[in-house]
Write an enzyme that holds these catalytic residues in place. Structure first.
Site, PDB file in Angstrom:
ATOM      1  N   GLU A 127       0.860  -1.182   0.000  1.00 18.98           N
ATOM      2  CA  GLU A 127       0.000   0.000   0.000  1.00 18.98           C
ATOM      3  C   GLU A 127       0.898   1.233   0.000  1.00 18.98           C
ATOM      4  OE1 GLU A 127      -4.038   0.954   2.370  1.00 18.98           O
ATOM      5  OE2 GLU A 127      -2.263   0.884   3.663  1.00 18.98           O
ATOM      6  N   GLU A 170       4.371  -9.449   3.601  1.00 20.67           N
ATOM      7  CA  GLU A 170       5.618  -9.235   4.337  1.00 20.67           C
ATOM      8  C   GLU A 170       5.456  -8.202   5.448  1.00 20.67           C
ATOM      9  OE1 GLU A 170       9.107  -8.774   1.869  1.00 20.67           O
ATOM     10  OE2 GLU A 170       8.198  -9.910   0.216  1.00 20.67           O
ATOM     11  N   THR A 234      15.751 -16.740  -0.234  1.00 26.35           N
ATOM     12  CA  THR A 234      17.159 -16.874   0.156  1.00 26.35           C
ATOM     13  C   THR A 234      18.050 -15.984  -0.707  1.00 26.35           C
ATOM     14  OG1 THR A 234      16.978 -18.971  -1.065  1.00 26.35           O
ATOM     15  CG2 THR A 234      17.203 -19.108   1.313  1.00 26.35           C
ATOM     16  N   GLU A 236      19.266 -11.369  -0.906  1.00 26.30           N
ATOM     17  CA  GLU A 236      19.242 -10.016  -0.327  1.00 26.30           C
ATOM     18  C   GLU A 236      19.985  -9.905   0.999  1.00 26.30           C
ATOM     19  OE1 GLU A 236      17.455  -6.727  -1.719  1.00 26.30           O
ATOM     20  OE2 GLU A 236      18.523  -8.007  -3.131  1.00 26.30           O
TER      21      GLU A 236
END
Length: 380
Positions: A127, A170, A234, A236
């Site tokens: 958002e 997330e 897996t 970053e």
């Protein structure tokens, strides 16, 4: 087989050493200028695939920043389609009332269908440009919003001919952990009668109670029971706003996946894998402009342009190089044939369901060649 270019070598001399020809090596590694190699560059020497190799699933997220997908992305889909089970256009933002912010797939659906690649409806709790825990919580607390969302997802999946619904929620926080699990169960119950599977993206955890807002909202064991498969992100460790390092160093990747398969069946787990690297300006300071993202092909071209020798970090199992421009030093960490072979070996060792790539706009030809020689790719 992988050959690392040494000073004074040519493509012709390398090809002769392996009883092949320069044209074949140039084609396999998609070299734009076969006459110019970079010291430290990893070349993949094609092998005869094992006819008894394992069958796995593969997925590639696709993301674009224009009204319609660019022609280059559609071309990459057509080129890599034979090595893909799924393509996941990213993404439908779920609004607080359960409706979805739609976007134009352009020719992606047709390109995928022509290559017998399944598509997924990807939903996110984004958002105003960022992942929102308050949006997610509003959705979790409204059965009416969830019912509308499920209805819209099923309609879209039928319209697009998609076979999977993929959830990438997330930064939920610990307070939403049980609510998220219940949300996923309701979604699963709502889409299963329509022949749709459910997959879920997971942050890279190494323990059930790992602290941090990114991790605490995801109960690996509970989600593993609900989902048909999961994608563990897996990658970053090295990221655009952080200090320079390998994007997916093999040690941390292994630690996360070993925890994942201790609580989720390995045949439900996709390893996440980056198809990109980063170019950092040194010295790194928090708050610096973010590192520039680039593909493995672009990284090699940059090393060639700046006359920089590529090095390889054996602990991280990742290539890197340093160069100077406009009086400033840079360091680039990226992926090559050696680093992706190490990840695919780990996938094989752990018996994982497959691999998911973020994202297909970054050309990495060696990955696809090694993948096809090590595994059969499942088609649905």
């Amino acid at each position: 087989m992988i050959h690392v270019v040494k000073s004074g070598e040519s493509l012709y001399s390398i090809a002769k050493r392996y009883n092949t020809n320069a044209a074949t090596l140039a084609a396999v590694n998609e070299l734009p200028d076969p006459d110019v190699l970079v010291v430290g560059q990893a070349l993949y020497i094609p092998q005869t695939p094992d006819p008894n190799r394992r069958t796995i699933e593969t997925n590639a997220y696709v993301e674009w920043y224009t009204a319609e997908p660019p022609a280059s992305l559609l071309q990459e889909i057509r080129k890599r389609g034979p090595e893909l089970t799924y393509i996941m256009p990213f993404a439908y933002e779920v609004k607080r009332d359960g409706s979805l912010v739609t976007f134009d797939w352009g020719g992606i659906g047709d390109a995928a269908a022509r290559q017998d690649v399944a598509t997924a409806i990807v939903i996110v709790n984004i958002e105003e440009g960022g992942f929102s825990d308050t949006l997610a919580e509003a959705l979790f607390n409204s059965q009416a919003a969830q019912d509308k969302m499920i209805s819209d997802i099923v309609r879209l999946a039928k319209e697009k001919g998609s076979k999977d619904v993929h959830v990438d929620f997330e930064y939920l926080g610990k307070e939403n952990r049980e609510k998220y699990t219940a949300f996923l169960q309701k979604l699963k119950n709502g889409i299963s009668p329509h022949g749709l599977t459910l997959s879920v993206a997971l942050p890279p955890k190494t323990s059930a109670e790992q602290p941090g807002k990114w991790y605490e909202g995801h109960d690996y064991a509970a989600i593993g029971k609900i989902a048909d498969f999961v994608v563990v992100m897996t990658y970053e460790w090295g990221y655009s706003g952080g200090p320079p390092m390998a994007v997916s160093p093999i040690g941390p990747v292994r630690d996360v996946l070993e925890f994942a398969v201790s609580v989720i069946p390995a045949n439900k787990v996709h390893m996440g894998q980056n198809l990109y690297g980063y170019d950092w300006t040194l010295p790194f300071k928090q708050g610096n402009p973010p590192a520039r993202t680039l593909s493995p092909q672009a990284a090699i071209a940059l090393a060639r342009e700046r006359n920089a020798a590529i090095q390889y970090d054996e602990k991280a199992q990742a290539p890197f190089f340093n160069y100077w421009k406009d009086g400033k030093e840079h360091v680039v960490w990226f992926e090559d044939a050696r680093s992706i072979k190490a990840k695919l070996d780990l996938l094989k060792q752990l018996g994982l369901r497959g691999i998911s790539y973020w994202h297909l706009a970054f050309p990495f030809p060696q990955n696809w060649r090694i993948l096809s020689e090590m595994f059969h790719v499942k088609k649905l």
